[in-house]
Design a protein around this motif. Structure first.
Motif, short mmCIF file in Angstrom:
data_model
loop_
_atom_site.label_atom_id
_atom_site.label_comp_id
_atom_site.label_asym_id
_atom_site.label_seq_id
_atom_site.Cartn_x
_atom_site.Cartn_y
_atom_site.Cartn_z
N ALA A 194 5.49 -1.68 3.40
CA ALA A 194 6.53 -1.37 2.42
C ALA A 194 6.02 -1.30 0.98
O ALA A 194 6.80 -1.25 0.04
N SER A 195 4.70 -1.30 0.81
CA SER A 195 4.16 -1.25 -0.55
C SER A 195 4.16 0.17 -1.12
O SER A 195 4.15 0.35 -2.33
N ARG A 196 4.13 1.17 -0.23
CA ARG A 196 4.01 2.55 -0.70
C ARG A 196 4.82 3.48 0.19
O ARG A 196 5.26 3.09 1.27
N GLY A 237 7.75 3.43 3.56
CA GLY A 237 8.14 2.02 3.68
C GLY A 237 8.74 1.48 2.39
O GLY A 237 9.74 0.74 2.42
N LEU A 285 -0.46 -4.82 2.92
CA LEU A 285 -1.77 -5.39 3.21
C LEU A 285 -2.65 -5.36 1.97
O LEU A 285 -2.96 -6.40 1.40
N ARG A 286 -3.01 -4.14 1.50
CA ARG A 286 -3.97 -4.06 0.38
C ARG A 286 -3.29 -3.82 -0.96
O ARG A 286 -3.81 -4.23 -1.99
N ASN A 340 6.85 0.47 10.33
CA ASN A 340 6.48 1.69 9.60
C ASN A 340 4.99 1.77 9.26
O ASN A 340 4.45 2.86 9.11
N ALA A 341 4.31 0.62 9.16
CA ALA A 341 2.92 0.62 8.69
C ALA A 341 2.07 1.55 9.54
O ALA A 341 2.17 1.56 10.77
N ARG A 380 -9.31 1.43 15.60
CA ARG A 380 -8.60 0.94 14.41
C ARG A 380 -7.24 1.65 14.27
O ARG A 380 -6.23 1.02 13.98
N VAL A 431 -3.73 -0.44 14.42
CA VAL A 431 -2.74 -0.53 13.33
C VAL A 431 -1.44 0.17 13.76
O VAL A 431 -0.36 -0.42 13.69
N VAL A 444 8.44 4.08 13.25
CA VAL A 444 8.09 5.35 12.61
C VAL A 444 6.98 6.03 13.41
O VAL A 444 5.84 5.57 13.44
N TYR A 482 -4.59 9.59 15.80
CA TYR A 482 -3.28 9.43 15.16
C TYR A 482 -2.17 9.95 16.06
O TYR A 482 -1.17 9.26 16.30
N TYR A 541 6.23 16.74 7.20
CA TYR A 541 5.42 16.58 6.00
C TYR A 541 6.24 15.85 4.93
O TYR A 541 7.25 16.38 4.46
N ILE A 542 5.79 14.66 4.57
CA ILE A 542 6.54 13.85 3.59
C ILE A 542 5.61 13.54 2.42
O ILE A 542 4.43 13.23 2.60
N LEU A 558 -0.45 12.69 2.07
CA LEU A 558 -0.68 14.12 1.75
C LEU A 558 -1.42 14.30 0.43
O LEU A 558 -1.60 15.43 -0.04
P1 NAP Z 1 1.30 5.62 2.97
O1 NAP Z 1 1.94 6.08 1.71
O2 NAP Z 1 -0.15 5.77 3.16
O3 NAP Z 1 1.72 4.09 3.21
C1 NAP Z 1 1.23 3.40 4.32
C2 NAP Z 1 1.77 1.99 4.29
O4 NAP Z 1 1.28 1.31 5.45
C3 NAP Z 1 1.30 1.22 3.06
O5 NAP Z 1 2.35 0.44 2.57
C4 NAP Z 1 0.17 0.34 3.63
O6 NAP Z 1 0.06 -0.91 2.98
C5 NAP Z 1 0.70 0.08 5.03
N1 NAP Z 1 -0.36 -0.33 5.94
C6 NAP Z 1 -1.44 0.37 6.36
N2 NAP Z 1 -2.18 -0.38 7.19
C7 NAP Z 1 -1.55 -1.60 7.30
C8 NAP Z 1 -1.81 -2.78 8.01
N3 NAP Z 1 -2.89 -2.90 8.81
N4 NAP Z 1 -0.96 -3.82 7.88
C9 NAP Z 1 0.12 -3.74 7.08
N5 NAP Z 1 0.44 -2.62 6.37
C10 NAP Z 1 -0.40 -1.57 6.49
O7 NAP Z 1 1.95 6.35 4.23
P2 NAP Z 1 3.41 6.95 4.49
O8 NAP Z 1 3.28 8.41 4.45
O9 NAP Z 1 4.45 6.25 3.72
O10 NAP Z 1 3.52 6.57 6.03
C11 NAP Z 1 4.40 5.59 6.54
C12 NAP Z 1 4.54 5.83 8.03
O11 NAP Z 1 5.05 7.14 8.23
C13 NAP Z 1 3.20 5.78 8.77
O12 NAP Z 1 3.39 5.16 10.02
C14 NAP Z 1 2.85 7.25 8.94
O13 NAP Z 1 2.03 7.45 10.04
C15 NAP Z 1 4.23 7.84 9.13
N6 NAP Z 1 4.30 9.29 8.85
C16 NAP Z 1 4.07 9.78 7.61
C17 NAP Z 1 4.13 11.15 7.40
C18 NAP Z 1 3.87 11.80 6.06
O14 NAP Z 1 3.79 13.04 5.97
N7 NAP Z 1 3.77 11.06 4.98
C19 NAP Z 1 4.45 11.99 8.47
C20 NAP Z 1 4.70 11.44 9.71
C21 NAP Z 1 4.62 10.08 9.90
P3 NAP Z 1 -1.12 -1.30 1.93
O15 NAP Z 1 -1.36 -0.10 1.07
O16 NAP Z 1 -0.54 -2.47 1.20
O17 NAP Z 1 -2.32 -1.67 2.75
#
Ligand code: NAP
Length: 244
Positions: free
Chosen positions: A13-15, A18, A37-38, A90-91, A109, A113, A137, A152, A183-184, A189
């Motif tokens: 939920a940091s970015r 989430g 996490l980071r 969601n992570a 990995r 995750v 998610v 993935y 695509y979000i 991205l």
């Molecule tokens: P993002 O901006 O990269 O954010 C990813 C989040 O996951 C961050 O808050 C990160 O936390 C956390 N995370 C990663 N590894 C972790 C771990 N081992 N333990 C705890 N937290 C962890 O990605 P997003 O686009 O918001 O994606 C969120 C979800 O939507 C993901 O599951 C992704 O696969 C899915 N999704 C995204 C898209 C897209 O186009 N954006 C499309 C389809 C699905 P830290 O930074 O604090 O480590």
């Protein structure tokens, strides 16, 4: 205020999606557990925004792939909130590697995750949930596949099996559903060139990239009583990019 008096654990939920989800739950009255996490600075910003708007949240640093860490995070949230009503798993990570680049370690990995992390999050929340909802998610790539990220796509397809099985096993007390974003506009991205971004927009029937808040609203819907007769489904949030 659909979630007044409820407690929601949001992983990652940091970015991105989430963070938008945590903010949306707090705006509707939930106490939110902001797992990260980071990105500690970003997680603090999410909490600051929630508190500024009169909401409540707590920061929960944990690697979702660590059973001990995510269990501790869920236990801590439950103690503060008197149980857990909602889990949003969601992570996730996306390493975007081609078939000849991906090592066994990278594969492990991603699965650890994205898929094991989702399973461990559910197992950590479950003892604290008498009723409520879980939302996982997934991704459109679970259905379509991708030429750059078989790890993935496999992890996100695995989530669908997890969701269907949990929906059967946890009924009638707990509903379990998924969303599959297209695509979000998040850091995932951020590596796109302007040209690549234009191509993505053109590919989507609704002609734009989605906003994290648009995924959050689908997640809130599935977690709310508005979806009281819905369990075991995966809701596409993709602007028509992939229609089954
Ligand atoms: P993002 O901006 O990269 O954010 C990813 C989040 O996951 C961050 O808050 C990160 O936390 C956390 N995370 C990663 N590894 C972790 C771990 N081992 N333990 C705890 N937290 C962890 O990605 P997003 O686009 O918001 O994606 C969120 C979800 O939507 C993901 O599951 C992704 O696969 C899915 N999704 C995204 C898209 C897209 O186009 N954006 C499309 C389809 C699905 P830290 O930074 O604090 O480590």
């Amino acid at each position: 205020m659909r979630f007044r008096g409820k407690t929601a654990l949001i992983t990652g939920a940091s970015r991105g999606i989430g963070a938008a989800t945590a903010i949306s739950f707090a705006q509707e009255g939930a106490l939110v557990g902001i797992n990260y996490l980071r990105s500690e600075r970003e997680a603090r910003e999410v909490l600051k925004r929630i508190e500024k708007e009169g909401g409540e949240g707590i920061l929960l640093k944990a690697d979702v792939s660590s059973e001990r860490e995510i269990r501790y995070a869920a236990d801590t949230l439950s103690e503060v909130g008197g149980g857990i009503d909602i889990l949003v798993a969601n992570a996730g990570i996306y390493q975007r590697k081609k078939v000849d680049e991906i090592t066994a370690e990278m594969w492990r990995r991603t699965l650890e995750v994205n898929l094991t992390g989702a399973f461990l999050s559910a197992m950590a929340a479950l003892p604290h949930m008498r009723s409520g909802a879980m939302v996982f998610v997934s991704s459109q790539l679970a259905f379509r596949g991708t030429p750059h990220g078989m790890d993935y796509a496999a992890s996100k397809a695995g989530i669908l099996g997890l969701v269907k099985s949990l929906a059967l096993e946890l009924a009638p007390e707990i509903r379990v559903n998924a969303v599959s974003p297209g695509y979000i506009d998040t850091d995932i991205l951020s590596g796109d060139t302007p040209e690549k971004r234009r191509r993505r927009e053109e590919e989507v029937p609704l002609k734009r990239i989605g906003r994290p808040e648009e995924v959050a609203s689908a997640i809130l819907y599935l977690a709310s009583d508005d979806a009281s007769y819905i369990t075991g489904v995966c809701l596409d949030v993709n602007g028509g990019l992939y229609i089954h």
